[in-house]
Scaffold this motif. Sequence first.
Motif, mmCIF file in Angstrom:
data_model
loop_
_atom_site.group_PDB
_atom_site.id
_atom_site.type_symbol
_atom_site.label_atom_id
_atom_site.label_comp_id
_atom_site.label_asym_id
_atom_site.label_seq_id
_atom_site.Cartn_x
_atom_site.Cartn_y
_atom_site.Cartn_z
ATOM 1 N N GLY A 1 0.657 -1.381 -0.073
ATOM 2 C CA GLY A 1 -0.066 0.173 0.043
ATOM 3 C C GLY A 1 0.637 1.095 0.000
ATOM 4 N N GLY A 2 2.080 1.312 -0.021
ATOM 5 C CA GLY A 2 2.848 2.177 -0.041
ATOM 6 C C GLY A 2 3.490 2.645 -1.342
ATOM 7 N N GLN A 3 4.655 3.352 -1.407
ATOM 8 C CA GLN A 3 5.243 4.007 -2.785
ATOM 9 C C GLN A 3 6.495 3.576 -2.903
ATOM 10 O OE1 GLN A 3 3.032 5.346 -4.994
ATOM 11 N NE2 GLN A 3 1.582 5.105 -3.632
ATOM 12 N N GLY A 4 7.181 2.859 -1.929
ATOM 13 C CA GLY A 4 8.562 2.484 -1.981
ATOM 14 C C GLY A 4 9.438 3.696 -1.895
ATOM 15 N N PHE A 5 9.072 4.746 -1.585
ATOM 16 C CA PHE A 5 10.141 5.902 -1.543
ATOM 17 C C PHE A 5 11.156 5.960 -0.503
ATOM 18 C CE2 PHE A 5 6.934 9.314 -3.760
ATOM 19 C CZ PHE A 5 7.035 8.576 -4.771
ATOM 20 N N THR A 6 12.004 6.742 -0.519
ATOM 21 C CA THR A 6 13.134 6.685 0.519
ATOM 22 C C THR A 6 12.603 7.216 1.833
ATOM 23 O OG1 THR A 6 14.132 8.549 -0.122
ATOM 24 C CG2 THR A 6 14.914 6.986 -1.350
ATOM 25 N N PRO A 7 13.306 6.929 2.796
ATOM 26 C CA PRO A 7 13.082 7.564 4.248
ATOM 27 C C PRO A 7 12.970 8.978 4.233
ATOM 28 C CG PRO A 7 14.389 5.612 4.492
ATOM 29 C CD PRO A 7 14.384 5.825 3.174
ATOM 30 N N MET A 8 14.323 9.582 3.363
ATOM 31 C CA MET A 8 14.212 10.979 3.234
ATOM 32 C C MET A 8 13.054 11.701 2.461
ATOM 33 S SD MET A 8 16.229 12.828 4.618
ATOM 34 C CE MET A 8 15.651 14.621 4.795
ATOM 35 N N GLN A 9 12.556 11.008 1.327
ATOM 36 C CA GLN A 9 11.426 11.462 0.654
ATOM 37 C C GLN A 9 10.329 11.561 1.622
ATOM 38 O OE1 GLN A 9 11.963 8.648 -2.549
ATOM 39 N NE2 GLN A 9 11.836 10.407 -4.118
ATOM 40 N N SER A 10 10.017 10.418 2.687
ATOM 41 C CA SER A 10 9.103 10.480 3.353
ATOM 42 C C SER A 10 9.049 11.566 4.306
ATOM 43 C CB SER A 10 8.746 8.996 4.207
ATOM 44 O OG SER A 10 7.945 9.216 5.173
ATOM 45 N N VAL A 11 10.347 11.901 5.065
ATOM 46 C CA VAL A 11 10.570 12.842 5.781
ATOM 47 C C VAL A 11 10.133 14.447 5.161
ATOM 48 C CG1 VAL A 11 12.304 14.152 7.084
ATOM 49 C CG2 VAL A 11 11.941 11.871 7.139
ATOM 50 N N ILE A 12 10.618 14.508 3.874
ATOM 51 C CA ILE A 12 10.416 15.818 3.300
ATOM 52 C C ILE A 12 8.873 15.909 3.121
ATOM 53 C CG2 ILE A 12 10.521 17.013 0.862
ATOM 54 C CD1 ILE A 12 13.588 15.572 0.707
ATOM 55 N N TRP A 13 8.220 14.826 2.675
ATOM 56 C CA TRP A 13 6.591 14.938 2.372
ATOM 57 C C TRP A 13 6.212 15.216 3.679
ATOM 58 C CZ3 TRP A 13 2.547 15.082 -0.281
ATOM 59 C CH2 TRP A 13 1.194 14.709 0.062
ATOM 60 N N SER A 14 6.488 14.735 4.769
ATOM 61 C CA SER A 14 5.856 15.036 6.250
ATOM 62 C C SER A 14 5.872 16.533 6.531
ATOM 63 C CB SER A 14 6.544 14.335 7.356
ATOM 64 O OG SER A 14 6.107 12.734 6.926
#
Length: 412
Positions: free
Chosen positions: A63-76
């Motif tokens: 159910g996710g997108q397989g992005f990097t942890p850093m991309q997830s942080v930037i999104w947040s």
Amino acid sequence: MDFNDTPEEAAFRAKARAWLESNVPADWRERAAKGSIQDVCKEWQRIKYDAGWACLNWPKEYGGQGFTPMQSVIWSQEENKIAPPSAAMLVVGLGMTGPMLMVHGTEEQKKQHLPPMARADVIWCQLFSEPAGGSDLAALRTRAVKDGDEWVVNGQKIWSSGAHQSDWAILVTRTDPTVPKHKGLTFFIVDMKTPGIEPRPIKQISGAAHFNEVYLTDVRIPDSNRISGVGNGWNVAMTILMNERLAVGSTGGAGGIGASWESLFEMARTLEGEDGPVIQDAAVRERLADWYVREAGIRNVNARTISALSRGDTPGPEASISKMVIGPQKQNMASFAMDLQDMAGGIMDPKIAPLHAAFQQSLLGSPAGRIAGGTDEIMRNIIAERVLGMPGDIRVDKDLPFNEIPTGGKAA
């Protein structure tokens, strides 16, 4: 650590910001102030999921997108500026249960539970604390006894956020009372519609009834819903709690509604006192600056955790630092904001109170944040022992079999 975006990260940040600005519901703050924050958060999660912006660092097959942890942080970081905050009803699933299943769940459990969790189609709650356990989770007495391919569970849990509105729960039980208390625990996931589960909402000082006590009477749970091995429940629970403290520390101090620093600063800038905007008062600016420094410290501690996550590590004990700072800070900021509002600070009606009574609600609700996921005192112990390396407290019951630990003058 270099906090500047790389060119690739800057491009991703711009893309995320542009999508957020075009898709965040314009009326979410007004709807949240009227008491529909849970519906707002579920709706926003589904918007993100359907557009491919939910659970960015989860694998695509879950159910996710397989992005990097850093991309997830930037999104947040960008999401926290303008979008609805994460509600407690979603944090238990997305911030705690999901990461736990990634580590300890079977492939079947991941495929069954993670996608509907990511879209907020299934809401999760946490069945951990017990009336007689206090802050000692390992002292729990809810028993699970094996019966063929099922486990029969009896006991009572308390302070279970949103249990009366949840579909599934994470549950830790005692399966062997003859070994030391940390070693006799086993972890389960359970459908809240299972016969024998009875949530009872607890009325809170704020007028809400978000917490629950939950009674479990001859609840039968299939062994396929067991997480990890029999007796390994403590390790699974620690994975949950580390992620819980990370979720609280990462989101508790920024954005959203309530006693955030940004909303307090904006109120001080616009609120008129006897001699103009209250932010012109040096004492007010001093308090704001002190809280800003604390939030900057939290961001830096979280950045260390982010680095660990980027390496594939599990959140460590340093997440306790952020949680310990966030709880008292929210409470103090809310109290200060109400003082600045003068007599209006005593108004609880969101229709007429300043900022829809966000700070009033925050003052009444913030003490719970200093208990949930570990009290301030527990956080200090964790930081002292596991971050600073100081000697641990003397624990005379640590190596005793659980059924030999005295309780109220009687054996357990």
